[in-house]
Motif scaffolding. Structure first.
Motif, PDB file in Angstrom:
ATOM      1  N   TRP A   1      49.599  63.566  61.152  1.00  0.00           N
ATOM      2  CA  TRP A   1      50.470  63.423  59.978  1.00  0.00           C
ATOM      3  C   TRP A   1      51.715  64.307  60.108  1.00  0.00           C
ATOM      4  O   TRP A   1      52.818  63.905  59.733  1.00  0.00           O
ATOM      5  CB  TRP A   1      49.704  63.763  58.706  1.00  0.00           C
TER       6      TRP A   1
ATOM      7  N   GLY B   1      45.908  57.495  65.778  1.00  0.00           N
ATOM      8  CA  GLY B   1      45.440  56.655  64.678  1.00  0.00           C
ATOM      9  C   GLY B   1      44.513  55.557  65.148  1.00  0.00           C
ATOM     10  O   GLY B   1      43.506  55.237  64.492  1.00  0.00           O
TER      11      GLY B   1
ATOM     12  N   LEU C   1      46.761  56.743  58.516  1.00  0.00           N
ATOM     13  CA  LEU C   1      47.662  57.148  59.585  1.00  0.00           C
ATOM     14  C   LEU C   1      48.319  55.926  60.247  1.00  0.00           C
ATOM     15  O   LEU C   1      49.525  55.923  60.508  1.00  0.00           O
ATOM     16  CB  LEU C   1      46.886  57.969  60.611  1.00  0.00           C
TER      17      LEU C   1
END
Length: 805
Positions: free
Chosen positions: A207, A247, A261
């Protein structure tokens, strides 16, 4: 000048003098140009000798300057690094700090002075050295003042400070090209390193990376310099790829952590696609794949394992629907194309996963583990394959048909047929149900082939109905795409349908060999399907269906003969019913494929009768009748030659069966009709050569007869052959025909030589050994003496023969 010369001589002398003067003038001009070059050449460049050429420089002064400055800056950076890491302990803390601070300050301040004096390259080199020294300052500060600080946390803070300082330094000296891109590169580290230092897991670090990528994308949208934009774009690509891979991995192991994500990656990819027009399709594909993974991951985790591929396939098909011309002006056409490609790629991977049961249903019956008509049924191959494979194929077929495009119809046909072929394997259907499903697949595919192959009624083929044009900013591009689209692949769809139908029918026929009743039932249904396609179809598909119907009919006849326990030769006679029926139907339904297939079946029938010559003779005669009936059609006149050959073969085989050893019994039945045909042909067209009319017929009897004469000690055959050759020779001379005259005369001479050969041998044996060579020598002398006259006579004989017919 002498003026008493003749005008011509005087003119010649004047021209020669002018030529000499021009040559001298050119020489003097060249010398003058060289002297000027020597006088006015720059001092730094040596003068070339007279007639020589100066060597060109291999590098420019600016290039040499940049190389020297780069090397100098690099060496200074290495020296500073060595001083910081190696010689650090020999000085106290105050001295060390003073040295680094002084050197860094001097390196950062010098470019301002150098730029005012116009030394931009030197200023660039010293500015880059100053940036490297600030990194060493940050390292020194950590080692001296903050040794207990966490390395990742300190690196995050230091990179943030350095990024801000370098950005401010680049703002103060905008002519320097290195500080601002370096600041952008340093700004990539604070958030990911800070998240790692704070103890965040892979999701937290990813993130932080996404936030950094977002900043890079915002920077790309601002009017920055090219080096800054390149650095930001490259950084966004590298960090975005790492976040996407993270992800994707989390989507497989921790779906609820990886899904947000991936959604973030998809959002940033779409934003970048809208901003970067040249790379929009590629970025849209990446965004689409991320969106599919984000949605399908949690859904897959909530369902059993066999539903994983269908879930991804459904998500891919849903995404591919954006390719259709919807009213979405906020989604540019390149972005829609990329999303459609991403969704279609996911669906295509799902279809590939579902192909093994299709191949098992199609080719499984060929791998027989039981005997023909044994009544035992082998287990279906790939048993236990997930039934969701058929669901994936069905979803693909429905989605392809829903597009309304020509290629979509083709895809719906292929996937729908694959769905039916996979059902017996994935559902482990019973024997009867498996046969029924295969026949249904064959019927459906052939129906599509018939409908696609027939031209549309009431509508011109060159004016298909145009799809509705979308409104909005992208309407013009959609209209251009429709205009450039390829035409409807009706022919491809028709041929694909026929191939799929034939493959399904063949698979059903192989499976039906387990039981006798199933064989006849499947063959009958297949014959009806192909016959209907031949009657209702059009074009090449119609002919191919007729050929397939003939082949299935041959299979029915063969199965009937096997069920009745007939011998192979008898079965061959029965198989002749197939070409006979094909020839009979050809008068109403013209199909070259059907006739060719019937001919191939007839050849197989003849091969089956070879072990029994008597049956072979009958089969050849029946085949000759079929060929003769075919030759009655004007466009099949050439079949008359085949009929004649078959009848002749039948007669020869029958004579062999009867034990006839006389060659004339085989040749005369050919010679007589051939001569009759030649007479009729010459009567119809007198220009036809006698060699074309009578040569084949005469040669068929005369040549084998001569071979037999030389191996026959009796006198009857030479007498009869000689009489016949004499008659042929006389007829050729009477009607002035070249072929009978030459062939008959040659045969007559050879027969005479054969009859005189024993006496000649006896005579040669009684003569002295020196006599034959002497006679040969005398003959050569006589021929040589009269060579010219013999040539003239031979030429006259050749002309007389040429004047004959």
């Amino acid at each position: 000048m002498d003026t008493n010369l003749p005008p011509v001589e005087e003119l010649r002398r004047i021209d020669a003098e002018l030529t000499r003067l021009d040559a001298r003038r050119a020489e003097l001009l060249a010398r003058r140009a060289w002297l000027l070059g020597v006088l006015y050449a720059p001092a730094a460049r040596p003068a070339a000798p007279f007639g020589g050429v100066a060597a060109p420089p291999e590098t420019s002064p600016r290039g040499a300057q940049n190389v020297l400055l780069t090397l100098g800056g690099t060496l200074l950076a290495i020296a500073a690094l060595a001083f910081t890491l190696v010689s650090w302990g020999s000085m106290g803390i105050a001295g060390r700090s003073a040295v680094l601070l002084a050197v860094t300050s001097a390196a950062l301040a010098a470019p301002a002075v150098l730029l005012r004096r116009g030394l931009a390259s030197t200023a660039e080199a010293l500015g880059a050295l100053g940036l490297v020294l600030t990194v060493l300052d940050a390292y020194a500060l950590h080692r001296v003042a903050l040794p207990g600080t966490d390395g990742a946390g300190y690196a995050a803070g230091a990179s943030a400070v350095l990024a801000g300082a370098w950005a401010g330094y680049g703002g103060l000296l905008p002519r320097l090209r290195v500080p601002l891109p370096a600041a952008v590169a340093a700004a990539q580290l604070p958030l990911p390193l800070g998240a790692a230092a704070a103890g965040g897991g892979p999701a937290a670090v990813a993130w932080a990376v996404l936030v950094t990528v977002a900043g890079d994308l915002l920077l790309l949208g601002r009017p920055a310099g090219l080096p800054v934009r390149i650095t930001a774009g490259a950084s966004a690509g590298v960090l975005g790829s790492w976040a996407l891979l993270t992800g994707g991995r989390l989507s497989l192991t921790e779906p609820w952590s990886g899904a947000p994500l991936l959604l973030g990656c998809a959002a940033l990819g779409l934003y970048a696609a809208r901003a970067a027009r040249p790379a929009a399709p590629v970025l849209a594909v990446v965004a689409g794949l991320a969106a599919v993974g984000a949605v399908a991951g949690p859904a897959r985790a909530a369902l059993p394992g066999e539903w994983a591929v269908p879930v991804y396939t459904v998500c891919g098909l849903a995404l591919a629907a954006l390719w259709r011309p919807v009213r979405a002006a906020w989604i540019p056409a390149p972005v829609r194309a990329g999303l459609g490609l991403a969704g279609g790629s996911v669906a295509a991977l799902g279809v590939l996963w579902a192909l093994p049961p299709v191949l098992g249903g199609l080719l499984g019956p060929a791998d027989r583990s039981t005997g023909v008509w044994s009544g035992a049924h082998a287990a279906p191959p790939l048993g236990g394959y997930p039934a969701t494979a058929a669901l994936v194929l069905l979803l693909g077929a429905v989605a392809a048909g829903a597009t309304g495009r020509p290629w979509g119809r083709w895809g719906a046909l292929v996937l729908g047929w694959a769905f039916l072929m996979a059902l017996p394997v994935v559902l482990e259907l019973s024997y009867a149900a498996g046969l029924a499903v295969r026949l249904v697949a064959a019927a459906g595919a052939l129906a599509v082939a018939v409908r696609s192959g027939a031209p549309a009624r009431g509508l011109p083929e060159s004016a298909p109905e145009a799809p509705a044009r979308p409104e909005g900013a992208w309407g013009a591009s959609w209209t251009a795409g429709v205009a450039a689209a390829p035409p409807a692949p009706g022919g491809l769809t028709a041929w694909t349908g026929f191939a799929a139908g034939a493959a399904a029918a063949a698979s059903a026929a192989l499976l039906a060999l387990d039981a006798r009743g199933a064989t006849f039932a499947v063959s009958g249904v297949s014959f009806g399907l192909f016959a209907a396609a031949a009657v209702l179809g059009a074009g090449a598909v119609r002919g191919a269906a007729a050929g397939a119907a003939v082949l299935v009919a041959a299979g029915l006849v063969g199965a009937g003969a096997a069920a009745a326990g007939l011998a192979p030769s008898t079965a061959g006679l029965l198989l002749l019913l197939v070409p006979a029926g094909t020839a009979a139907l050809a008068t109403r339904v013209r199909s070259a494929a059907a006739e060719a297939t019937g001919g191939a079946v007839g050849l197989v029938a003849l091969v089956l009768t070879v072990p029994r010559p008597a049956v072979l003779a009958l089969a050849l005669a029946l085949a000759g009748v079929v060929a003769a009936a075919t030759a009655l059609r004007p466009e099949r006149r050439a079949a008359s030659w085949l009929a004649a050959a078959l009848f002749l073969g039948a007669a020869w085989v029958r004579l062999a069966v009867w034990g006839v050893a006389v060659p004339e019994a085989y040749t005369l039945p050919v010679t007589v009709p051939a001569l009759v045909v030649g007479v009729l042909r010459r009567r119809r067209d007198p220009a036809v050569s006698s060699w074309a009319a009578y040569g084949p017929g005469l040669g068929i009897t005369l040549l084998p007869g001569l071979v037999a004469v030389w191996s026959d000690p009796a006198w009857v055959r030479p007498l009869l052959l000689g009489a016949g050759a004499l008659a042929v020779t006389l007829l050729g001379a009477r009607f002035r025909l070249q072929a009978p005259l030459v062939l008959g005369g040659v045969a007559l001479v050879l027969v005479g030589v054969h009859e005189l050969a024993p006496y000649v041998v006896q005579l040669v044996g009684a003569l002295p050994r020196w006599l034959p060579p002497a006679a040969a020598g005398l003959l050569l002398l006589a021929v040589g003496a009269t060579y010219e006259r013999r040539l003239r006579e031979a030429r006259a004989l050749r002309e007389r023969l040429a004047r004959m017919g």
